[in-house]
Write an enzyme that holds these catalytic residues in place. Structure first.
Site, PDB file in Angstrom:
ATOM      1  N   SER A 139      43.520  42.914  34.176  1.00 58.85           N
ATOM      2  CA  SER A 139      43.457  43.033  35.635  1.00 58.85           C
ATOM      3  C   SER A 139      43.459  44.504  36.001  1.00 58.85           C
ATOM      4  O   SER A 139      43.957  45.350  35.236  1.00 58.85           O
ATOM      5  CB  SER A 139      44.683  42.343  36.257  1.00 58.85           C
ATOM      6  OG  SER A 139      44.815  42.657  37.629  1.00 58.85           O
ATOM      7  N   TYR A 152      53.539  39.951  36.551  1.00 59.85           N
ATOM      8  CA  TYR A 152      52.091  39.844  36.387  1.00 59.85           C
ATOM      9  C   TYR A 152      51.511  41.192  35.959  1.00 59.85           C
ATOM     10  O   TYR A 152      50.717  41.268  35.014  1.00 59.85           O
ATOM     11  CB  TYR A 152      51.454  39.387  37.687  1.00 59.85           C
ATOM     12  CG  TYR A 152      49.953  39.214  37.586  1.00 59.85           C
ATOM     13  CD1 TYR A 152      49.407  38.034  37.099  1.00 59.85           C
ATOM     14  CD2 TYR A 152      49.085  40.237  37.978  1.00 59.85           C
ATOM     15  CE1 TYR A 152      48.031  37.868  37.007  1.00 59.85           C
ATOM     16  CE2 TYR A 152      47.710  40.083  37.879  1.00 59.85           C
ATOM     17  CZ  TYR A 152      47.193  38.900  37.397  1.00 59.85           C
ATOM     18  OH  TYR A 152      45.822  38.750  37.288  1.00 59.85           O
TER      19      TYR A 152
END
Length: 254
Positions: A139, A152
């Site tokens: 990401s 995350y």
């Protein structure tokens, strides 16, 4: 990874980026196996898209990973691409341990142990194929943190370094390691993200990803233009400003 002629297993692809990428890659002439936890979604996908195979898999469960990968290889011995797509994202408040510990543990289990288990289950097989790819999914938040999603962010930073390390270890084999680095995309990963105008439209993201794969089949990192602001802040020397901008502009950044 060549854009066509592959047999591709994509766990975590019953919705969002995973499903859209699965359909786009199938349209390019690949055999695609979609994996996910919910059998009703898998049945719906199989009915709506004849020719796509499906398998039930929960990457948080080692036994499920072992069973599913065995099933995939039995039906598709020519499998040569794994896209480790499965992932979860939760908002956490680390000032209150009771509110975040369970979600933090779940995030690490799915986002880090999940890909590790998938790769461990398939890496020997992939080395028997003449042209194979492991595609990890990190990401932009692996490189610039969104303050409300600490676990995350950390899990995706771990995936980035895992990808870098595996690429070194698998050098000299037939297996390439490619890291897909999405920006914020309009999916249901977080509440409200599907309608977030600051996030990239899903169809635009997947179209650009497919174009990048086609143009650069040997790419080590697949980066749409929108993610480069987050990816290269430190290299450009404006990391602090990127962190401030991300957390000011994102609706989840408070």
């Amino acid at each position: 990874m060549n854009i066509s002629g592959n047999t591709i297993f994509i766990p975590g692809s019953t919705s969002g980026i995973g499903l859209a990428l699965a359909l786009a890659l199938r349209a390019k002439g690949n055999t695609v196996i979609v994996g996910g936890r919910r059998t009703e979604l898998l049945e719906r996908i199989a009915a709506a898209h004849p020719g796509i195979d499906t398998v039930q898999i929960d990457v948080a469960d080692p036994a499920s990973v072992a069973s599913a990968t065995k099933q995939v290889l039995a039906g598709h011995p020519d499998l040569n691409v794994l896209v480790a797509m499965a992932g979860v994202m939760h908002i956490e408040d680390w000032r209150d341990p009771a509110s975040f510990l369970t979600t933090a543990e779940s995030t690490v289990t799915t986002n880090v142990l999940g890909p590790i288990r998938l790769i461990a289950a398939l890496v020997e097989h992939l080395q028997t194929r003449p042209d194979a790819t492991i595609m990890t999914v990190s990401s932009g938040l692996a490189f610039t943190p969104l303050k409300v999603t600490p676990s995350y962010n950390a899990s995706k930073a771990a995936i980035h370094m895992l990808s870098e390390s595996l690429r070194l270890q698998l050098a000299g084999t037939s297996v390439k390691v490619t890291e897909l680095e999405p920006p914020s995309v309009r999916t249901a990963l977080l509440p409200g993200q599907e309608d977030n105008e600051l996030a990239m439209p899903l169809d635009e993201f997947v179209a650009e990803v497919v174009d990048l794969i086609e143009a650069r089949p040997d790419a080590e990192e697949i980066q749409v233009e929108r993610v480069k602001y987050l990816r290269y802040g430190e290299a450009r020397g404006d990391y602090d400003e990127v962190v401030r901008t991300l957390n000011h502009s994102d609706p989840h950044g408070e």
